[in-house]
Design a protein around this motif. Structure first.
Motif, PDB file in Angstrom:
ATOM      1  N   THR A  46      14.682   6.384  24.509  1.00  0.00           N
ATOM      2  CA  THR A  46      12.889   8.103  23.730  1.00  0.00           C
ATOM      3  C   THR A  46      13.620   8.133  22.743  1.00  0.00           C
ATOM      4  O   THR A  46      12.847   9.095  21.841  1.00  0.00           O
ATOM      5  CB  THR A  46      12.553   8.617  25.031  1.00  0.00           C
ATOM      6  N   ARG A  47      14.522   8.889  22.779  1.00  0.00           N
ATOM      7  CA  ARG A  47      15.540   9.413  21.279  1.00  0.00           C
ATOM      8  C   ARG A  47      15.206   8.978  20.360  1.00  0.00           C
ATOM      9  O   ARG A  47      14.898   8.902  19.187  1.00  0.00           O
ATOM     10  CB  ARG A  47      17.312   9.987  22.070  1.00  0.00           C
ATOM     11  N   VAL A  48      15.271   8.064  20.163  1.00  0.00           N
ATOM     12  CA  VAL A  48      15.670   6.929  19.222  1.00  0.00           C
ATOM     13  C   VAL A  48      14.360   7.115  18.339  1.00  0.00           C
ATOM     14  O   VAL A  48      13.883   7.462  17.398  1.00  0.00           O
ATOM     15  CB  VAL A  48      16.389   5.633  19.630  1.00  0.00           C
ATOM     16  N   ALA A  49      13.468   6.577  19.518  1.00  0.00           N
ATOM     17  CA  ALA A  49      11.625   6.612  19.278  1.00  0.00           C
ATOM     18  C   ALA A  49      11.702   7.505  18.232  1.00  0.00           C
ATOM     19  O   ALA A  49      10.690   7.604  17.724  1.00  0.00           O
ATOM     20  CB  ALA A  49      11.126   5.953  20.411  1.00  0.00           C
TER      21      ALA A  49
ATOM     22  N   SER B  22       1.664  -1.001  -0.118  1.00  0.00           N
ATOM     23  CA  SER B  22       0.264  -0.072  -0.159  1.00  0.00           C
ATOM     24  C   SER B  22       1.055   1.155  -0.279  1.00  0.00           C
ATOM     25  O   SER B  22       1.847   1.019   0.660  1.00  0.00           O
ATOM     26  CB  SER B  22      -0.586   0.031   1.019  1.00  0.00           C
ATOM     27  N   GLU B  23       0.490   2.570  -0.466  1.00  0.00           N
ATOM     28  CA  GLU B  23       1.010   3.570  -0.768  1.00  0.00           C
ATOM     29  C   GLU B  23       0.922   4.077   0.542  1.00  0.00           C
ATOM     30  O   GLU B  23       1.379   5.736   0.522  1.00  0.00           O
ATOM     31  CB  GLU B  23       1.191   4.791  -1.543  1.00  0.00           C
ATOM     32  N   ALA B  24      -0.242   4.161   1.733  1.00  0.00           N
ATOM     33  CA  ALA B  24      -0.811   5.131   2.056  1.00  0.00           C
ATOM     34  C   ALA B  24       0.208   5.419   2.774  1.00  0.00           C
ATOM     35  O   ALA B  24       1.698   4.132   3.018  1.00  0.00           O
ATOM     36  CB  ALA B  24      -1.871   4.245   3.314  1.00  0.00           C
ATOM     37  N   PHE B  25      -0.088   5.996   4.020  1.00  0.00           N
ATOM     38  CA  PHE B  25       0.738   6.555   4.973  1.00  0.00           C
ATOM     39  C   PHE B  25       0.561   5.525   6.478  1.00  0.00           C
ATOM     40  O   PHE B  25       0.114   4.984   6.636  1.00  0.00           O
ATOM     41  CB  PHE B  25       0.860   7.604   6.440  1.00  0.00           C
ATOM     42  N   PRO B  26       2.473   4.896   7.082  1.00  0.00           N
ATOM     43  CA  PRO B  26       1.882   4.073   7.942  1.00  0.00           C
ATOM     44  C   PRO B  26       1.432   4.182   8.865  1.00  0.00           C
ATOM     45  O   PRO B  26       2.248   5.357   9.668  1.00  0.00           O
ATOM     46  CB  PRO B  26       3.151   2.843   8.324  1.00  0.00           C
ATOM     47  N   GLN B  27       0.955   2.961  10.285  1.00  0.00           N
ATOM     48  CA  GLN B  27       1.196   2.855  11.456  1.00  0.00           C
ATOM     49  C   GLN B  27       2.350   3.011  11.858  1.00  0.00           C
ATOM     50  O   GLN B  27       2.733   2.377  11.625  1.00  0.00           O
ATOM     51  CB  GLN B  27      -0.318   2.612  11.880  1.00  0.00           C
TER      52      GLN B  27
ATOM     53  N   HIS C 256       9.740  10.527  13.610  1.00  0.00           N
ATOM     54  CA  HIS C 256       9.476  11.773  12.849  1.00  0.00           C
ATOM     55  C   HIS C 256       9.969  11.446  11.495  1.00  0.00           C
ATOM     56  O   HIS C 256      10.073  12.187  10.657  1.00  0.00           O
ATOM     57  CB  HIS C 256      10.319  12.356  13.775  1.00  0.00           C
ATOM     58  N   ILE C 257      10.532  10.032  10.897  1.00  0.00           N
ATOM     59  CA  ILE C 257      10.591  10.321   9.841  1.00  0.00           C
ATOM     60  C   ILE C 257       9.505  10.295   9.199  1.00  0.00           C
ATOM     61  O   ILE C 257       9.551   9.891   7.604  1.00  0.00           O
ATOM     62  CB  ILE C 257      11.946   8.477   9.663  1.00  0.00           C
TER      63      ILE C 257
END
Length: 112
Positions: free
Chosen positions: A23-26, A6-11, A31-32
Motif C-alpha cells: 500500500t505504501r509503494v502504491a 501522447s503527452e497527456a497525463f496518464p491514468q 504521487h509520482i
C-alpha cells in the motif's frame, strides 16, 4: 509495432499491492504522476507479481462499444530495494523497508 506517444497525463492502474508495504509503494507510485484529465487515453500499469513490479505503458481508443489497447512502451520489471522515510538527501532518515535477499532464504515470504 508501437503507437505514437501522447503527452497527456496518464491514468494509473495499480494491481495487487495489498500488504502494508505494498500500500505504501502504491501510494508512492501514485504521487509520482500528476492527476490526469478524465479524457486521457494514456494508461500506465504497475502490477505486482511475486514481489516483482511490472511496468506497462498503453494507449487506448474507444470506438462505439469496442476498446482498442495499443502498447507504446517502454516495458520493464522492477524489484523493490528500499523504502526510506524522508528525502534522498537525509542521511539519518529511517528505512521502512530494505530488501535482504540472503536472509531467511528457507522461507520465501511475499512482502508486497
Amino acid at each position: 509495432n508501437c503507437g505514437t506517444m501522447s503527452e497527456a497525463f496518464p491514468q494509473l492502474i495499480l494491481n495487487n499491492f495489498e500488504s502494508t508495504i505494498g500500500t505504501r509503494v502504491a501510494n508512492i507510485l501514485k504521487h509520482i504522476f500528476p492527476v490526469p484529465k478524465p479524457d486521457s487515453k494514456r494508461v500506465i500499469t504497475f502490477s505486482n507479481t511475486d514481489d516483482h513490479i511490472s511496468f506497462r505503458h498503453h494507449m487506448f481508443q474507444i470506438d462505439g462499444k469496442e476498446v482498442t489497447l495499443q502498447e507504446v512502451g517502454p516495458r520493464f520489471e522492477m524489484q523493490l530495494y528500499k523504502v526510506t522515510r524522508g528525502t534522498i538527501d537525509q542521511k539519518e532518515a529511517e528505512s521502512e523497508f530494505v530488501m535482504r535477499p540472503f536472509m531467511n532464504s528457507a522461507k520465501r515470504k511475499r512482502t508486497l
